[in-house]
Motif scaffolding. Structure first.
Motif, short mmCIF file in Angstrom:
data_model
loop_
_atom_site.label_atom_id
_atom_site.label_comp_id
_atom_site.label_asym_id
_atom_site.label_seq_id
_atom_site.Cartn_x
_atom_site.Cartn_y
_atom_site.Cartn_z
N ASP A 167 0.83 -1.20 0.00
CA ASP A 167 0.00 0.00 0.00
C ASP A 167 0.86 1.25 0.00
N HIS A 168 0.24 2.39 0.32
CA HIS A 168 0.94 3.67 0.20
C HIS A 168 2.11 3.83 1.17
N PHE A 169 2.23 2.96 2.17
CA PHE A 169 3.37 3.03 3.08
C PHE A 169 4.66 2.66 2.36
N TYR A 170 4.53 1.99 1.20
CA TYR A 170 5.72 1.60 0.45
C TYR A 170 6.52 2.83 0.02
N PHE A 249 -5.97 4.86 4.48
CA PHE A 249 -6.39 5.38 3.18
C PHE A 249 -6.21 6.90 3.07
N ASP A 250 -5.55 7.51 4.06
CA ASP A 250 -5.27 8.95 4.04
C ASP A 250 -6.52 9.80 3.88
N LEU A 251 -7.56 9.46 4.60
CA LEU A 251 -8.80 10.22 4.53
C LEU A 251 -8.70 11.49 5.37
N THR A 252 -9.27 12.58 4.86
CA THR A 252 -9.26 13.85 5.60
C THR A 252 -10.44 13.90 6.56
N ARG A 253 -10.45 14.92 7.42
CA ARG A 253 -11.55 15.06 8.38
C ARG A 253 -12.88 15.27 7.67
N THR A 254 -12.86 16.07 6.62
CA THR A 254 -14.09 16.32 5.86
C THR A 254 -14.60 15.04 5.22
N GLU A 255 -13.69 14.25 4.66
CA GLU A 255 -14.07 13.00 4.01
C GLU A 255 -14.64 12.02 5.03
#
Length: 313
Positions: A167-170, A249-255
């Protein structure tokens, strides 16, 4: 013709990094005193301070025009270089939780990095004044140990990120590798006399990568604290698991807020009214969420956030 600061031996490249890092140091100190419990920022500030002192001594010393014995200037300059290099293992040990480095931080660094500096750059050089010869002997063990330590650090990082390899941690893992690599030849550069610019670029480019990683991880920690303090979740989903997935999944507060409304069955128009934003804005946020989570429907989105198994790095 080298571009030097008038009246000094400092190159304009070194001076530029000093100005940049000094501004960053003041900014980070202000943020640290605002929130003293942020130990990660404290470790980063110490790294920043050591790098700043290294650049200053590397830029000014040795200079016969400075009212300080040249021999003392050399001892201080090389001492700052060894001190900065010695701090890197501790920083990676703490910041990235690399437990494999613990014994090296406690015993290896003092024995194989600091001790050779004291013996050859301080004691021997003070006695015979032959910097080149003492330097040649003094960098052998530190350079060999830095290669061993590099392998241990890279192996520890690889193991640390193993569970999130796909995943994005790569991307973060690769960035850490590149942050470590410039540190290795620092002891050898002293003996090779590669020049102030090369030493400065080597030391500071690695630091810039560390800075980017630090800011990314700081934002992630801030989001994690927000989720934990507010017990953010959906339905009966385990809060820890939901929060780990949001970070994954790097979701923001708004999301995340929009997702909570979706779980309650709200339409885009209803969500827009509740959040005082336009319906098109809601749609754009939702499209971003679908892209990040790699789903195509609301049902798939909720299912994934409730059942995906992530961990908080």
């Amino acid at each position: 013709m080298p571009m030097l600061i008038p009246g000094t031996k400092m190159h304009i490249v070194t001076f530029s990094f000093i100005m940049l890092e000094f501004c960053m140091f003041i900014w980070q100190m202000a943020r640290y005193f605002y929130r003293l419990r942020d130990k990660h920022r404290g470790w980063y500030i110490l790294l920043l301070l050591l790098l700043l002192l290294y650049n200053i001594t590397n830029g000014f010393f040795p200079d016969p025009n400075i009212p300080l014995p040249v021999k003392t200037q050399n001892i201080i300059a090389y001492g700052m270089a060894f001190l900065m290099v010695s701090y890197f293992p501790f920083y990676f040990y703490k910041e990235f939780d690399l437990t494999a480095l613990r014994n090296h931080v406690l015993y290896g660094v003092p024995i194989f990095l600091i001790l050779p500096y004291i013996i050859f750059f301080v004691i021997m050089y003070s006695i015979n004044g032959e910097l080149k010869r003492d330097m040649g002997y003094g960098v052998i063990l530190p350079f060999a140990y830095s290669l061993v330590l590099l392998w241990i650090v890279l192996s520890a990082i690889r193991k640390r990120y193993q569970q999130n390899r796909d995943d994005h941690f790569y991307a973060e893992e690769i960035s850490v590798y590149f942050a470590v690599l410039p540190w290795v030849p620092m002891t050898l550069f002293a003996w090779l006399e590669v020049g102030q610019v090369v030493e400065t670029l080597c030391a500071n480019l690695g630091f810039l990568i560390i800075t980017i990683i630090f800011f990314i991880k700081s934002a992630r920690r801030a989001m994690q604290e927000y989720l934990e303090e507010n017990a953010i979740t959906i339905g009966e989903t385990n809060p820890y698991q939901f929060q780990a997935n949001c970070l994954h999944f790097d979701l923001t507060r708004t999301e995340i807020l929009i997702i909570q409304y979706i779980y309650k069955g709200k339409s885009n128009k209803e969500i827009a009214d509740l959040m005082s934003i336009s319906e098109n804005t809601v749609k754009k946020h939702l499209q971003n969420v679908y892209r990040k989570v790699n789903v195509k429907s609301r049902a798939a989105l909720i299912y994934t956030l409730q059942n995906h198994h992530s961990t908080m790095l």
